[in-house]
Structure formats: structure tokens, C-alpha cells
Design an enzyme around this catalytic site. Structure first.
Site, PDB file in Angstrom:
ATOM      1  N   ASP A  78     -13.268  -4.600  -6.011  1.00  0.00           N
ATOM      2  CA  ASP A  78     -12.498  -4.681  -4.770  1.00  0.00           C
ATOM      3  C   ASP A  78     -12.384  -3.280  -4.156  1.00  0.00           C
ATOM      4  O   ASP A  78     -12.884  -2.300  -4.721  1.00  0.00           O
ATOM      5  CB  ASP A  78     -11.128  -5.339  -5.003  1.00  0.00           C
ATOM      6  CG  ASP A  78     -10.103  -4.390  -5.578  1.00  0.00           C
ATOM      7  OD1 ASP A  78     -10.488  -3.530  -6.392  1.00  0.00           O
ATOM      8  OD2 ASP A  78      -8.911  -4.490  -5.223  1.00  0.00           O
ATOM      9  N   ASP A 130     -10.226  -0.857  -3.713  1.00  0.00           N
ATOM     10  CA  ASP A 130      -9.678   0.345  -4.347  1.00  0.00           C
ATOM     11  C   ASP A 130     -10.032   0.442  -5.823  1.00  0.00           C
ATOM     12  O   ASP A 130      -9.474   1.262  -6.551  1.00  0.00           O
ATOM     13  CB  ASP A 130      -8.163   0.481  -4.103  1.00  0.00           C
ATOM     14  CG  ASP A 130      -7.348  -0.579  -4.801  1.00  0.00           C
ATOM     15  OD1 ASP A 130      -7.877  -1.690  -5.031  1.00  0.00           O
ATOM     16  OD2 ASP A 130      -6.174  -0.318  -5.126  1.00  0.00           O
ATOM     17  N   SER A 143      -5.994  -1.893  -0.822  1.00  0.00           N
ATOM     18  CA  SER A 143      -6.745  -2.640  -1.833  1.00  0.00           C
ATOM     19  C   SER A 143      -7.906  -3.408  -1.223  1.00  0.00           C
ATOM     20  O   SER A 143      -8.834  -2.805  -0.707  1.00  0.00           O
ATOM     21  CB  SER A 143      -5.792  -3.568  -2.593  1.00  0.00           C
ATOM     22  OG  SER A 143      -6.466  -4.189  -3.654  1.00  0.00           O
ATOM     23  N   ASP A 171      -9.685  -1.475  -8.538  1.00  0.00           N
ATOM     24  CA  ASP A 171      -8.898  -1.874  -9.706  1.00  0.00           C
ATOM     25  C   ASP A 171      -9.239  -3.279 -10.214  1.00  0.00           C
ATOM     26  O   ASP A 171      -8.774  -3.683 -11.262  1.00  0.00           O
ATOM     27  CB  ASP A 171      -7.379  -1.708  -9.474  1.00  0.00           C
ATOM     28  CG  ASP A 171      -6.849  -2.494  -8.291  1.00  0.00           C
ATOM     29  OD1 ASP A 171      -7.620  -3.231  -7.657  1.00  0.00           O
ATOM     30  OD2 ASP A 171      -5.640  -2.361  -8.000  1.00  0.00           O
TER      31      ASP A 171
HETATM   32 MG    MG Z   1      -7.122  -3.614  -5.583  1.00  0.00          MG
END
Ligand code: MG
Length: 452
Positions: free
Chosen positions: A237, A239, A95, A241
Site C-alpha cells: 500500500d 505508505d 496510507s 505498512d
Molecule cells: Mg498503510
């Protein structure tokens, strides 16, 4: 290693606590519990190809058919799992963590991160010697899966495309050298926006900025918004999400404000519906949801807890203060590109600048603090606190949240990662929130002191 799963998936420093061996064995354990058809994807970290191959090997060894999606945002993988009725997914990502980290998010067949129960089962199997491995003629096979196009179409289907195309918004995007680069700019362009970008090349060293978008590291996108005359800036961010918004004046707004804006719009379109959010969230959310005739359902702190509650109770909107919004009609997980599209849709429909839309939301003074507490005393201290405080309204789903008649509240919560109690408080006035924190900090210190 003790417990492997943290608040959201497994994380560790690559080739130190997170090796190919750990990932291979974890993937084998997860695959044997999830089922046969498993999608595998990865973010843009330097270690992700190495660890993704390990995950694929683990899955094949227990007989899974691996649908290899390559590099993509986490919500894109989750959408593929659900829309193609696969049995689960594994996303190799850490992440928003620094570049030396990587990790794994395990996705169940419904496209949502594995439940806490399933995490425990995977860990039990992992530490218990692993699942039985298949003989030569039972080993799985790999196929390629292109997931991005269907995902982008799905996001676009949830907003008023024509209204957006007519609005011709100017949008500045900062994917932070992460995988949001693969989805967000294309989605914004398809919505008729004039898109300018910064940090939009995937680079696992994160040269542009830290991977977690925060008010203190978004100078780049703030400057781009001003220089390009953009109506809005969006930072993602690592990744993809989570999304954090910058208004047309270059001011960064924390995720509780964008979530309140989305919730207000959602309630206007769906009067009376419930909205899920962690107990640490701002009163602002409750205000806009109640004004729309709905109610807030409080969850434990952590996006998986919000997503899982949404699925269990049929709640169609959830969100966290850090910019993670779950829009159930699309999918019950955090999704940066979907969040961006929802906010752009609100701006286009309302025909107002983002700063004006956000200024219509209630304002609260917020304060956070901490009190040291040894790990072994946390539960006892929490119990003692529950017995010793009185407030007209109390919530105990995670820690102890107390509401007072003037609209102020405080949450006293044992940290899941550090030997401390975290205190979060909010009130209309700064003086009141400071007094609230001071009073309760003293109380927590007394209780912890009396036990130790
Ligand atoms: Mg994330």
C-alpha cells in the site's frame, strides 16, 4: 471538524479539510504531549512536502527537536523512533487513500501509533486553543536523520539470511508508486532474491494503480509474476505498512491467508504463544494458532487496537485481514517489508511453492452484508441484540461475535464511519454462511425497526 482521528490517524482532502494550518496546529498539540525529540517523515504524495513543513513548524513552535527523516515508509519512521529512543514521531501520509487525500499518523515513544487515549488528549488540546508557544529563545531546531539503512538491517536480522540466499527466490514487487519502493526491493535483493518490479517509482499521483492493493487492481503484478517466472509477487500500500501476496501462478491471496501462513510458522517456532487479531478475522487464524498450542486474543477492529494490545500484553504476533502484519520481535506495528521477508523466509525454509503452502491452510466460505441503522440507535440496537441472541460462544470486544458448534461464526458490528451495522460471517459451506447471514440480517433489521 469534529473528531480528527479516525481508525488510523487523521485523514482529509488536501487544502479542503486537511490544510497546512490544521497540520501545523495538530503537530504542535502532538509535540507538546509527546516530548522533546520527534522524528518527522512523509510519504510520496504531491502534498506531503508542503504538509511535512507545516508539521515541522508546529513542532518547532512548541520547542521540539525535529529529526527530519524525509521520504520513507511509515514502519521505517516507527523503527527509528523506537530504536533511537526518541519521544515520538509524526508521519505525513494518507496510507492507501486516493491522491487528493493526505493525513498524519502520530507515533508514541515506543514506535507504536498513539493510543486512543493520547489521540483524545491531542484533540482536546487542539480544540482548546492549542499548547503554549515558546518564546524566541525556546524554539526548537531541526536535524536530518537517515533512517532507512538501520531499518533494512533490522528487517534482515529477523530472517534466516543464509537459507534465503541459497534459495535464490525470484520475486516480483509492486510498491504501487508508494514509499515501499525505498525499502522492499533492497531488502529482497539483500536476501539473494532476483527482483523485478512494477510501479516502483515514487509518484504521488499513483499512475500505476490505486494505492490500496486489492485482488481487483493487481493485474499488473499478476502479469509480471507470470512474465518473469517469479516464485512470488508482493504488492504494497501507499505508505508501505501492508503487503498482499500473489502466488507463482499469478493468483492473488487476501491478507488473512498470508497472515495465517505467518502465524502457523510463528507457532511452530514459538509453541503456545498468543496471537492478536481483530474480531473480524477469519477462523483460519484461530485454527492454525490453536493447532500450534497457542490462543487467539481478539481485539477491536483497527490496527492501532491490535498494536496497542500487543504492547500491553506482551503478545509478539498480530495481524489484520488486509495484509497488515505486526511482527513483535521486530516491532509491534504493521510493516510491509518485514511481512514480505517473513513470507520469503517460510518459502525458502519449506522449499515449496507459495500456492502449495497456502493450500495447506483451512478453507472457509466468507460473506459480508450490511443493515442500515441511524447513528443514534447503534448502541441501543447493539445492547438489544446482545440480550436477544444465544450462542455457545460470544465475544463482545467490538460488536457481537457469535460462534456455533459447527465452526461457523457471525460478527454484527456497528460501523465506525457509516450509519450501518456490518455483518461478517464464515462457515465451512457456502449454504451455511448464506443462511447464517440471512437469519441474523433479519434479526438486526427487526431490532433496529423496533427501536426506530
Ligand atoms: Mg498503510
Amino acid at each position: 471538524m469534529g473528531r480528527l482521528f479516525g481508525t488510523n490517524g487523521v485523514r482529509g482532502v488536501v487544502n479542503k479539510d486537511l490544510t497546512t494550518e490544521v497540520v501545523l496546529n495538530l503537530a504542535a498539540a502532538a509535540g507538546s504531549l509527546l516530548g522533546e525529540k520527534i522524528a518527522v517523515g512523509m510519504d510520496g504524495r504531491t502534498s506531503s512536502p508542503m504538509l511535512k513543513d507545516a508539521a515541522v513548524s508546529g513542532l518547532l513552535s512548541v520547542g521540539c527537536t525535529v529529526h527530519d527523516t524525509g521520504t520513507l515508509p511509515t514502519p521505517t519512521l516507527q523503527h527509528a523512533v523506537k530504536s533511537l529512543s526518541l519521544d515520538g514521531g509524526i508521519m505525513v501520509t494518507a496510507s492507501h487513500n486516493p491522491p487528493q487525500f493526505n493525513g498524519m499518523k502520530v507515533v508514541a515513544g515506543d514506535g507504536v501509533e498513539a493510543s486512543r487515549q493520547m489521540e483524545a488528549e491531542i484533540e482536546e488540546l487542539y480544540f482548546g486553543g492549542g499548547p503554549p508557544l515558546r518564546p524566541w529563545n525556546g524554539i526548537g531546531r531541526t536535524t536530518k536523520l537517515e533512517a532507512l539503512e538501520a531499518y533494512k538491517e533490522a528487517v534482515l536480522s529477523h530472517v534466516e539470511r543464509e537459507t534465503l540466499r541459497e534459495a535464490r527466490l525470484r520475486v516480483a514487487l509492486d510498491p504501487g508508486n508508494g514509499v515501499a519502493s525505498l525499502a522492499a526491493p533492497a531488502v529482497a535483493e539483500d536476501l539473494g532474491c532476483a527482483v523485478s518490479t512494477i510501479n516502483a517509482e515514487i509518484d504521488g499521483r499513483f499512475p500505476g494503480r490505486e494505492s490500496e492493493p486489492r485482488p481487483d487492481n493487481l493485474d499488473g503484478i499478476r502479469a509480471l509474476v507470470k512474465a518473469s517466472g517469479a516464485d512470488v509477487g508482493v504488492a504494497f500500500d501507499g505508505d508501505g505498512d501492508r503487503a498482499i501476496f500473489v502466488d507463482e501462478r499469478g493468483e492473488v491471496h487476501w491478507g488473512d491467508r498470508s497472515f495465517a501462513l505467518v502465524a502457523k510458522d510463528f507457532l511452530a517456532r514459538n509453541p503456545g504463544e498468543a496471537v492478536a487479531t481483530p474480531v473480524s478475522s477469519s477462523r483460519m487464524i484461530e485454527d492454525v494458532v490453536e493447532a500450534g498450542g497457542g490462543k487467539v486474543v481478539w481485539t477491536r477492529v483497527g490496527s492501532v487496537d491490535v498494536s496497542r494490545l500487543m504492547v500491553a500484553e506482551g503478545i509478539r504476533l498480530g495481524g489484520e485481514e488486509n495484509g497488515g502484519i505486526m511482527y513483535g520481535p521486530h516491532q509491534s506495528v504493521r510493516d510491509g517489508a518485514m511481512t514480505m521477508a517473513l513470507v520469503l523466509g517460510i518459502m525458502a525454509a519449506e522449499e515449496k511453492p507459495l500456492s502449495a503452502l497456502l493450500a495447506e491452510l483451512p478453507e472457509y466460505a466468507q460473506m459480508k452484508d450490511r443493515v442500515p441503522c441511524p447513528e443514534k440507535l447503534k448502541l441501543k440496537a447493539l445492547e438489544a441484540l446482545r440480550g436477544s441472541v444465544e450462542a455457545p460462544r460470544v465475544e463482545t470486544v467490538d460488536g457481537l461475535k457469535l460462534w456455533y458448534p459447527d465452526g461457523s461464526w457471525i460478527l454484527i458490528r456497528p460501523s465506525g464511519t457509516e450509519p450501518i451495522f456490518r455483518l461478517y460471517a464464515e462457515a465451512r459451506k457456502k449454504g451455511r454462511v448464506a443462511a447464517l447471514v440471512e437469519e441474523h440480517k433479519k434479526l438486526v433489521e427487526e431490532v433496529v425497526g423496533s427501536l426506530g
